[in-house]
Design a protein around this motif. Structure first.
Motif, PDB file in Angstrom:
ATOM      1  N   ARG A  92      -9.873  84.574 -39.890  1.00 20.36           N
ATOM      2  CA  ARG A  92      -8.548  85.212 -39.864  1.00 20.36           C
ATOM      3  C   ARG A  92      -8.111  85.490 -38.421  1.00 20.36           C
ATOM      4  O   ARG A  92      -6.947  85.278 -38.075  1.00 20.36           O
ATOM      5  N   THR A  93      -9.040  85.955 -37.601  1.00 24.81           N
ATOM      6  CA  THR A  93      -8.718  86.173 -36.189  1.00 24.81           C
ATOM      7  C   THR A  93      -8.408  84.855 -35.495  1.00 24.81           C
ATOM      8  O   THR A  93      -7.469  84.760 -34.689  1.00 24.81           O
ATOM      9  N   GLU A 124     -15.071  85.233 -42.855  1.00 26.59           N
ATOM     10  CA  GLU A 124     -13.647  85.352 -43.181  1.00 26.59           C
ATOM     11  C   GLU A 124     -12.894  86.104 -42.094  1.00 26.59           C
ATOM     12  O   GLU A 124     -11.790  85.705 -41.700  1.00 26.59           O
ATOM     13  N   ASP A 125     -13.483  87.185 -41.590  1.00 20.35           N
ATOM     14  CA  ASP A 125     -12.821  87.949 -40.517  1.00 20.35           C
ATOM     15  C   ASP A 125     -12.623  87.082 -39.271  1.00 20.35           C
ATOM     16  O   ASP A 125     -11.572  87.145 -38.630  1.00 20.35           O
ATOM     17  N   THR A 126     -13.635  86.300 -38.931  1.00 19.51           N
ATOM     18  CA  THR A 126     -13.511  85.435 -37.754  1.00 19.51           C
ATOM     19  C   THR A 126     -12.451  84.372 -37.976  1.00 19.51           C
ATOM     20  O   THR A 126     -11.638  84.087 -37.085  1.00 19.51           O
ATOM     21  N   SER A 172     -12.535  91.248 -31.956  1.00 22.82           N
ATOM     22  CA  SER A 172     -11.157  91.645 -32.249  1.00 22.82           C
ATOM     23  C   SER A 172     -10.343  91.912 -30.996  1.00 22.82           C
ATOM     24  O   SER A 172      -9.121  91.861 -31.018  1.00 22.82           O
TER      25      SER A 172
END
Length: 294
Positions: free
Chosen positions: A89-90, A85-87, A14
């Motif tokens: 989105r980033t 999903e987090d990756t 992040s």
């Protein structure tokens, strides 16, 4: 190589800041080895961190790094469902920032758009974006395609830029997504029209008309427009040719006509050969479009 890659895992996904290309902790031989091994990385954290770090390589002037490693690695990992999903989105956020930044060499924007098409594909296959995020992506993609003014395709030594085609690939993934509604599809069709007959009067030679036709095919497959609506859209493309008094008397007018006829001809052939009734049903509207061209 694995020791180099492993040190990347110490960085937060992040908070990781752009470090250039090759990413910190790697070098060209280690990235070449990773490609030889088909981008296999067993550790999820290492893979995620490297994926985000490779964003900078999408702007690298070396096509082997830009296209052959960064793009291919990100595509392989997303198509293999190996980025969370987090990756994703980033990654999406970083690619948007790349689109917002200056791009003097002309590589960053087209390749950001191309990787965003792969991000969009993951959402088409298994929806994960919120409605707001998806709409924002439609706006981003249509704004990008409409804004392209660099029409360079392939150059020896430099490789591909291909901004219009990469934008069309992004629009294809969105247009074929069942979560994208009719209003959003209309926006996509308007963006496509802006480059099917570009105002700048550039005669395409790198297959752009075919790439612009593909999203139209998938929109037709969804059955969202009536035959009358399709006919109105196709015949309306001729209005982009400009002043009819210049017909056959002006190089810019002729370049636009070249692009429009190439688009309509290729799309007619694809429609004619399709066994899908919705796609095949485009033929009368395409013919009307051809007849509207002086």
């Amino acid at each position: 190589m694995w020791q180099r890659i492993a040190c990347l895992a110490l960085l937060s996904c992040s908070s990781f800041a752009y470090a250039g290309c090759p990413p910190e902790g790697t070098d060209r031989p280690s990235l070449d080895l990773l490609k030889q091994q088909e981008f296999a990385l067993a550790d999820d954290a290492q893979r995620a961190t490297l994926a985000l770090a490779l964003v900078d390589c999408l702007a690298d002037p070396d096509p082997a790094l830009r296209d052959g490693i960064a793009y291919e690695a990100l595509t392989a990992w997303m198509r293999g469902k190996q980025l969370s999903e987090d990756t994703r989105r980033t990654l999406m956020t970083r690619l948007y920032k790349m689109l917002d930044a200056e791009d003097p060499a002309g590589f960053a924007h087209p390749f950001a758009a191309l990787v965003l098409s792969e991000v969009a594909r993951t959402d088409r296959i298994e929806p994960w974006m919120s409605k707001k995020e998806r709409n924002a992506m439609v706006v981003r993609a249509t704004d990008y395609e409409t804004s392209v003014r660099d029409y360079r395709g392939f150059e020896a030594g430099a490789g591909w830029r291909h901004g219009v085609a990469h934008g069309a690939d992004w629009l294809l993934q969105l247009a074929s997504n069942e979560q994208v509604d009719r209003k959003q599809v209309d926006r996509i069709l308007a963006a496509l029209a802006s480059q099917i007959v570009p105002e700048q009067a550039h005669a395409y030679v790198f297959g752009e008309p075919g790439r612009l036709a593909r999203p139209v095919v998938f929109i037709a497959k969804r059955g969202l427009l009536t035959e009358a609506e399709w006919q109105g859209w196709f015949t309306g493309l001729a209005s982009r040719l400009g002043n009819q008094e210049l017909a056959y008397q002006d190089p810019a007018w002729l370049a636009r006509r070249h692009d429009l006829i190439a688009f309509l001809s290729g799309l007619y052939l694809e429609s004619d050969q399709s066994t899908d009734s919705q796609i095949n049903g485009l033929k009368p509207a395409i013919v009307a479009g051809v007849k509207s061209v002086p």
